[in-house]
Design an enzyme around this catalytic site. Structure first.
Site, mmCIF file in Angstrom:
data_model
loop_
_atom_site.group_PDB
_atom_site.id
_atom_site.type_symbol
_atom_site.label_atom_id
_atom_site.label_comp_id
_atom_site.label_asym_id
_atom_site.label_seq_id
_atom_site.Cartn_x
_atom_site.Cartn_y
_atom_site.Cartn_z
ATOM 1 N N SER A 92 0.870 -1.162 0.000
ATOM 2 C CA SER A 92 0.000 0.000 0.000
ATOM 3 C C SER A 92 0.910 1.217 0.000
ATOM 4 O O SER A 92 1.740 1.366 0.897
ATOM 5 C CB SER A 92 -0.859 -0.025 1.263
ATOM 6 N N LYS A 124 -1.014 -1.106 -4.520
ATOM 7 C CA LYS A 124 -2.222 -0.330 -4.179
ATOM 8 C C LYS A 124 -1.778 1.081 -3.875
ATOM 9 O O LYS A 124 -0.822 1.278 -3.122
ATOM 10 C CB LYS A 124 -2.917 -0.978 -2.984
ATOM 11 N N LYS A 138 -2.992 5.027 -2.649
ATOM 12 C CA LYS A 138 -4.038 5.812 -1.996
ATOM 13 C C LYS A 138 -4.487 6.894 -2.964
ATOM 14 O O LYS A 138 -3.663 7.488 -3.674
ATOM 15 C CB LYS A 138 -3.479 6.457 -0.720
ATOM 16 N N ASP A 182 -7.156 2.830 -3.081
ATOM 17 C CA ASP A 182 -7.886 2.886 -1.813
ATOM 18 C C ASP A 182 -8.205 4.350 -1.518
ATOM 19 O O ASP A 182 -7.296 5.173 -1.377
ATOM 20 C CB ASP A 182 -7.012 2.290 -0.692
ATOM 21 N N GLU A 229 -10.992 0.411 -3.322
ATOM 22 C CA GLU A 229 -11.265 0.123 -1.913
ATOM 23 C C GLU A 229 -11.970 1.303 -1.242
ATOM 24 O O GLU A 229 -11.515 2.443 -1.342
ATOM 25 C CB GLU A 229 -9.921 -0.176 -1.232
ATOM 26 N N ASP A 266 -13.505 -2.011 3.187
ATOM 27 C CA ASP A 266 -12.560 -2.098 4.305
ATOM 28 C C ASP A 266 -13.298 -1.556 5.535
ATOM 29 O O ASP A 266 -13.958 -2.324 6.269
ATOM 30 C CB ASP A 266 -11.293 -1.270 3.945
ATOM 31 N N LYS A 268 -9.294 -6.821 8.215
ATOM 32 C CA LYS A 268 -8.262 -6.370 9.165
ATOM 33 C C LYS A 268 -8.673 -6.912 10.512
ATOM 34 O O LYS A 268 -9.746 -6.583 11.019
ATOM 35 C CB LYS A 268 -8.203 -4.846 9.222
ATOM 36 N N GLY A 270 -3.733 -3.982 6.282
ATOM 37 C CA GLY A 270 -2.761 -3.623 7.319
ATOM 38 C C GLY A 270 -3.087 -2.259 7.901
ATOM 39 O O GLY A 270 -3.852 -1.493 7.316
HETATM 40 O O1 OSB Z 1 -7.073 1.769 4.552
HETATM 41 O O2 OSB Z 1 -5.838 0.099 4.306
HETATM 42 C C1 OSB Z 1 -6.029 1.197 4.808
HETATM 43 C C2 OSB Z 1 -2.939 2.298 6.765
HETATM 44 C C3 OSB Z 1 -3.525 2.998 7.801
HETATM 45 C C4 OSB Z 1 -4.884 3.136 7.819
HETATM 46 C C5 OSB Z 1 -5.668 2.568 6.813
HETATM 47 C C6 OSB Z 1 -5.092 1.849 5.790
HETATM 48 C C7 OSB Z 1 -3.692 1.743 5.750
HETATM 49 C C8 OSB Z 1 -2.960 1.085 4.685
HETATM 50 C C9 OSB Z 1 -1.591 0.565 5.035
HETATM 51 O O3 OSB Z 1 -3.340 1.032 3.547
HETATM 52 C C10 OSB Z 1 -1.450 -0.886 4.905
HETATM 53 C C11 OSB Z 1 -0.189 -1.384 5.565
HETATM 54 O O4 OSB Z 1 -0.154 -1.579 6.795
HETATM 55 O O5 OSB Z 1 0.796 -1.584 4.848
HETATM 56 MG MG MG Z 2 -8.215 0.538 3.218
#
Ligand code: OSB
Ligand code: MG
Length: 369
Positions: free
Chosen positions: A135, A161, A163, A188, A213, A238, A262, A290
């Site tokens: 991510s 992925k 953001k 995401d 996402e 999510d 998660k 994560g």
């Molecule tokens: O939405 O998946 C998410 C990190 C913090 C809060 C929300 C998200 C995330 C990530 C990081 O996308 C995923 C990771 O731990 O590598």
């Molecule tokens: Mg997410």
């Protein structure tokens, strides 16, 4: 196992690179770690709540308050045999799923150690290696993002992925697709859009994303079903999925075609397994998300990812992507093909570096009956 005491720690770990989502940027991770002390066996759990209540309503402070005042006392002095005994003991408290998850997972951790079994087997896992994706947060520039993607692809990661948010989406995705027409790519939004953006979101279709996402409100699955009906690209939920019944409702409504599980968000391994099983019944693949976990939470994510319906690469990546020095030994590594090999030792298979945890602890207290 009798739960004799619970240690609650607040830790702080600087990130090797800032992490930015549609709800903000962080440079350092504050988190809560719990230890359940059970007649000579210690079980550890990580609470995935962030310092601020931006991803979810929980924060480090709310979780620590609720554990100290309500959840901890509900477990102290109790005889528990299994991690799966914990949800019923905590049921009287509403919400606060991340706080509950830390405690429940600590008991699973203790159970695995007490029974001398690998945690992944205890959870019902079957896979001996798990596929990994990354991510990648919002960066200072498009070039910086493209450089990061190049590095992660070279390291072997199987899915990228990124953001997105209004202003950091179509143009960015277009540049990525132009450079890498074939990679598994998803995005995401962390709830950055509304149904008024439907025409805008349709522009994402041309990038052949594996999924989008959580594009809409964090607690919604009805409007996601409206959106999914108008999109070819799979929607993945999510934030919206906190309970197994949410997964059921979302799948019956057609709100998504993929689910991100998660373990912290859904309140622990028991609920995570139920969501896994419901999705499997609907023939819907899941993957493990994560929350910038330390090695402790990461090792629990790895164990969960061995269940058979974890069919898509997760966000469980190498320790070194986030931490200069992790709290486990060995640290989590990903091979050149983008897999984490499952360790067959009892417990998580990773040893906690308690000296290192002590070093990064900023607050600590022990709860007793
Ligand atoms: O939405 O998946 C998410 C990190 C913090 C809060 C929300 C998200 C995330 C990530 C990081 O996308 C995923 C990771 O731990 O590598
Ligand atoms: Mg997410």
């Amino acid at each position: 196992m009798k739960i004799e005491a619970i240690t609650l720690r607040e830790i702080e770990m600087p990130l090797v690179h800032f992490f930015e989502t549609s709800f903000g940027r962080i440079y350092s991770r504050r988190a809560l770690v719990v230890t359940v002390h059970c007649e000579g066996v210690d079980g550890w759990g990580e609470c995935v709540a962030d310092e601020a209540p931006f991803y979810s309503g929980e924060s480090v402070e709310t979780a620590s308050h609720v554990i100290r005042t309500y959840l901890g006392p509900m477990l102290l002095g109790k005889q528990v045999e299994k991690g799966s005994d914990v949800p019923a003991l905590l049921a009287r408290v509403r919400a606060h799923r991340m706080a509950k998850g830390a405690l429940e997972n600590a008991v699973w951790d203790a159970e695995a150690k007490a029974r001398n079994l690998p945690l992944w087997k205890l959870l019902g896992g079957t896979l001996n290696k798990i596929p990994c994706g990354v991510s990648i947060g919002i960066q200072d520039s498009h070039e910086q993002l493209l450089d990061k993607i190049e590095t992660e692809l070279a390291a072997g990661y199987q899915r990228i992925k990124v953001k997105v948010k209004p202003g950091w989406d179509v143009e960015v995705l277009a540049k990525i697709r132009k450079r890498w027409p074939q990679i598994l790519l998803s995005c995401d939004a962390n709830s950055a859009y509304t149904l008024n953006d439907i025409e805008h979101l349709k522009k994402f279709e041309e990038f052949k994303l594996l999924m989008i996402e959580q594009p809409l409100w964090n607690d919604d699955f009805y409007f996601h079903s409206v959106l999914q009906k108008q999109m070819q690209t799979a929607i993945c939920l999510d934030e919206a999925i906190e309970f197994a019944r949410d997964a059921q409702a979302a799948l019956e409504l057609g709100s998504c075609r993929i689910i991100n599980i998660k373990v912290g968000r859904v309140g622990g391994f028991s609920e995570a397994i139920k969501i896994h099983d419901i999705a499997q019944k609907f023939n819907v693949p899941v993957w493990c998300g994560g929350m910038l976990e330390t090695g402790l939470g990461r090792s629990h994510n790895i164990a969960l990812s061995t269940l058979p319906n974890f069919k898509l690469p997760g966000d469980v990546s190498a320790s070194k992507r986030y931490w200069k020095e992790d709290v486990i030994e060995p640290e989590v590594t990903v091979d050149r093909e983008g897999f984490i090999a499952i360790r067959d030792e009892p417990g998580t298979g990773y040893k906690l570096r308690e000296d290192q945890i002590e070093k990064i602890t900023v607050k600590k207290e022990t709860l007793r009956k």
